[in-house]
Design an enzyme around this catalytic site. Structure first.
Site, PDB file in Angstrom:
ATOM      1  N   GLY A   1      27.888  20.456  80.326  1.00 14.98           N
ATOM      2  CA  GLY A   1      27.533  21.692  79.625  1.00 14.98           C
ATOM      3  C   GLY A   1      27.486  22.848  80.610  1.00 14.98           C
TER       4      GLY A   1
ATOM      5  N   LYS B   1      29.420   4.041  72.690  1.00 16.71           N
ATOM      6  CA  LYS B   1      29.093   4.796  71.481  1.00 16.71           C
ATOM      7  C   LYS B   1      28.898   3.873  70.286  1.00 16.71           C
ATOM      8  CE  LYS B   1      28.674   8.627  71.605  1.00 16.71           C
ATOM      9  NZ  LYS B   1      27.472   9.400  72.029  1.00 16.71           N
TER      10      LYS B   1
ATOM     11  N   ASN C   1      21.487  18.748  80.992  1.00  9.26           N
ATOM     12  CA  ASN C   1      21.410  18.643  82.456  1.00  9.26           C
ATOM     13  C   ASN C   1      22.501  19.455  83.149  1.00  9.26           C
ATOM     14  OD1 ASN C   1      23.753  17.141  82.156  1.00  9.26           O
ATOM     15  ND2 ASN C   1      22.905  15.246  83.004  1.00  9.26           N
TER      16      ASN C   1
ATOM     17  N   TYR D   1      33.716   3.724  77.062  1.00  5.33           N
ATOM     18  CA  TYR D   1      33.155   4.818  76.264  1.00  5.33           C
ATOM     19  C   TYR D   1      33.012   4.398  74.802  1.00  5.33           C
ATOM     20  CZ  TYR D   1      32.898   9.368  73.910  1.00  5.33           C
ATOM     21  OH  TYR D   1      32.516  10.433  73.123  1.00  5.33           O
TER      22      TYR D   1
END
Length: 326
Positions: free
Chosen positions: A36, A158, A32, A154
């Site tokens: 990145g 994960k 998206n 976080y």
């Protein structure tokens, strides 16, 4: 083979795309572009075996189309970086848990082999609770802080990804592995979200103060992205039945953050000062960090006869060269 890489325009994803294309595979990068960057994959745009799909992992219909056409799925898309996690906890949890759940469900529906990215963060404060522990094994317990500290959102998200992967492997027979990356570093990594090495290098080259958070005595093991990519490729190519397995992917070269800053200053021939900044000034009151985190990579070595071994100075030299070129 045709690979789908979610987060394929990201730091690790773009290097993985390079390696897979070099091995004559085809790659669809699905990203998206929130963290990145098109610049990471610009050099691949003319390759007929590469394509980019701009989309979110929470967009089920678009993701379904991409997964249906793949032979192997590598799920890297996630909210990354301590800074971003602290600033956007809702996005972190929704992307990491909801996105992974969607990817796993669609991989199961289409019967695809899949690897999902996890993190050494899931170990939390394990080494502080057991000071005699020299390295963290995949079967070791994990210790997180209170839920009132968003620092741990976080890690928890994960860990839930790993639980989901294991559940799909056990209940549905999905061919899935989880990869716990330990501080992966290299060219193309951005410092925007708190990554320490690109920030140190940028500061040193600009003649700015090199800002060490905390007292700098905390230690980490940094893994060259090239080593991480090789480990992923070897695991996916293994003939062993690895479904549901978890692997540490990390280097055993341990260095304090203080020494890391000194090495960056030396290798860049910089006159920058090294300054120490309290965590509270950066992340707010009550922030918790780990004093030490080193991986046990015995399982990785025994499975694929490979462990990440590039030394820290080589990582730093590669990052310095990339920042200078940019």
């Amino acid at each position: 083979m045709h690979y789908l890489i979610t987060g394929g325009a990201g730091f690790i994803g773009s290097h993985l795309a390079d390696a897979l294309l070099d091995a004559d595979h085809s790659v669809l990068a699905y990203d998206n572009l929130s963290t990145g960057r098109r610049g990471n994959i610009a050099h691949l745009e003319q390759n007929p075996r590469f394509s980019l799909a701009v989309g979110d992992v929470l967009d089920r219909s678009r993701l379904d189309e991409a997964i249906s056409k793949a032979d192997v799925v590598i799920h890297l898309a996630a909210a990354v970086g301590v800074k971003r996690v602290m600033e956007k906890p809702v996005e972190t949890i929704k992307t990491n848990v909801g996105g992974t759940e969607t990817v796993l469900e669609l991989a199961h529906q289409h019967d695809k082999k899949i690897a999902i990215a996890s993190t050494s963060e899931v170990y939390g404060k394990a080494m502080q609770k057991d000071e005699e522990l020299d390295a963290l094994s995949e079967t070791d317990d994990w210790t997180l802080g209170t839920t009132s500290k968003r620092r741990w959102a976080y890690a928890c998200s994960k860990a839930m990804d790993e639980f989901l992967a294991k559940a799909y492997a056990d209940e549905h027979g999905l061919d899935v592995i989880s990869l716990r990356f330990f501080n992966t570093v290299g060219p193309r990594q951005s410092g925007r979200y708190g990554m320490v090495i690109p920030n140190f290098v940028r500061q040193a080259l600009a003649g700015e103060d090199i800002r060490v958070f905390g007292d700098g005595k905390q230690t980490r093991c940094f893994t060259h992205v090239f080593d991480a990519v090789e480990a992923v490729q070897r695991l996916l190519a293994s003939d062993d039945d690895l479904r549901g397995e978890v692997f540490n992917v990390g280097s055993r070269h341990e260095i304090s953050i203080r020494n890391l800053a000194e090495r960056v200053r030396t290798l860049t021939d910089s006159d920058s000062n090294i300054v120490y900044v309290p965590y509270e000034e950066v992340y707010g009151a009550g922030f918790e960090d780990m004093r030490r985190r080193t991986p046990d990579v015995t399982k990785l070595r025994e499975t694929i006869d490979f462990i990440p071994g590039r030394p820290t100075d080589e990582i730093l030299q590669d990052v310095i060269a990339a920042v200078r070129e940019a």
